[in-house]
Design an enzyme around this catalytic site. Structure first.
Site, PDB file in Angstrom:
ATOM      1  CB  CYS A   1      -1.093  -0.146   1.146  1.00  0.00           C
ATOM      2  SG  CYS A   1      -1.951   1.275   1.444  1.00  0.00           S
TER       3      CYS A   1
ATOM      4  CB  CYS B   1      -3.003   3.166  -5.510  1.00  0.00           C
ATOM      5  SG  CYS B   1      -4.389   2.363  -4.537  1.00  0.00           S
TER       6      CYS B   1
END
EC number: 5.1.1.3
Length: 267
Positions: free
Chosen positions: A77, A192
């Site tokens: 992440c 992302c």
């Protein structure tokens, strides 16, 4: 040492985007079991206040490390690692953390036009970490930072099989496409881990062809380099656990986990 004696690899994300990294890591580390942890109770991370998110992730890892004792942890992440990576390493110095950061360096090395865009969450876009990467590795490029409030949620819906309207997706990615002095953006960094699941949609809707840069394979290679490879092993069979901090993933999510060889367990 047999494969059953080896410690597992823990893969962590705010949602299900980290499955893109898990997929690549399994290819490179077939002798290991994996534990996938989705902090869906805190999803999405992009809009969190920084101090509160730091506290949450550091406390969560205290519990995860005690319970699972992994070989290493992959933070799949960008938003979490660019904010909390250094703090995690300081809080748990005995653990190795492999992070996910925007792939700005390889983008700067590959671009021909000198126009690069970084498609990320608002949290990743505003981090000093991200701007330091640009200053260090892409100062010769024009880098457009695009922080989408909605794409991570949209990607989660898309992965679960929900239909998305083309014009809504296009509105999110359109700012990535820049024309300047006869040149055009030729690389978009997918900063992302949720976004690569929508890469085919992005390609179809893009105003012109670009290289969509997915860092998942590079993250997996880095993890492989840090994990000892035993002599003589057979690839493991069986499903690995997936843990959702909400304790209540919906049916579509459970079905998706099964497709990735994961069995949902309570947090």
């Amino acid at each position: 040492m047999t494969t059953t004696d080896l410690k597992p690899i823990l893969v962590f994300d705010s949602g299900i985007g980290g499955l893109t990294v898990l997929r690549e890591a399994r290819v490179l580390m077939p002798e290991r079991h994996f534990i996938y942890v989705a902090d869906d109770a805190g999803f999405p991370y992009g809009g969190w206040e920084e101090g509160a998110l730091k506290e949450r992730v550091i406390a969560l890892f205290g519990d995860l490390l005690r319970e699972h004792d992994p070989e290493i942890c992959i933070i799949a992440c960008n938003t979490a690692f660019t904010l909390v990576g250094a703090d995690l390493r300081a809080a748990y110095p005995q653990m190795t953390f492999v992070g996910t950061v925007p792939a700005i360096k390889p983008a700067a090395e590959r671009t021909r036009s000198g126009l690069v865009s970084v498609l990320a969450t608002p949290g990743t876009v505003k981090r000093a970490y991200t701007r330091d990467l640009i200053q260090s590795f892409a100062s010769q490029c024009h880098v457009r930072l695009v922080g989408s409030e909605n794409l991570a949620r949209m990607a989660e819906a898309y992965i679960r099989g929900e239909k998305l309207e083309d014009e809504i997706v296009l509105a999110e990615i359109a700012p990535c496409f820049v024309e300047m002095d006869g040149r055009k953006t030729d690389i978009v960094v997918l900063a992302c881990t949720h976004y690569p699941f929508m890469e085919n949609v992005f390609r179809r809707l893009a105003p012109w062809p670009v290289d969509w840069l997915d860092p998942a394979e590079a993250i997996a290679r880095r993890a492989r380099s840090l994990v000892p490879l035993p002599n003589g092993f057979e690839p493991l069979n069986g499903e690995d656990p997936a843990i959702f901090t909400s304790g209540k993933p919906d049916f579509a999510t459970r079905r998706l986990m099964q497709g990735f060889g994961l069995t949902v367990r309570s947090a």
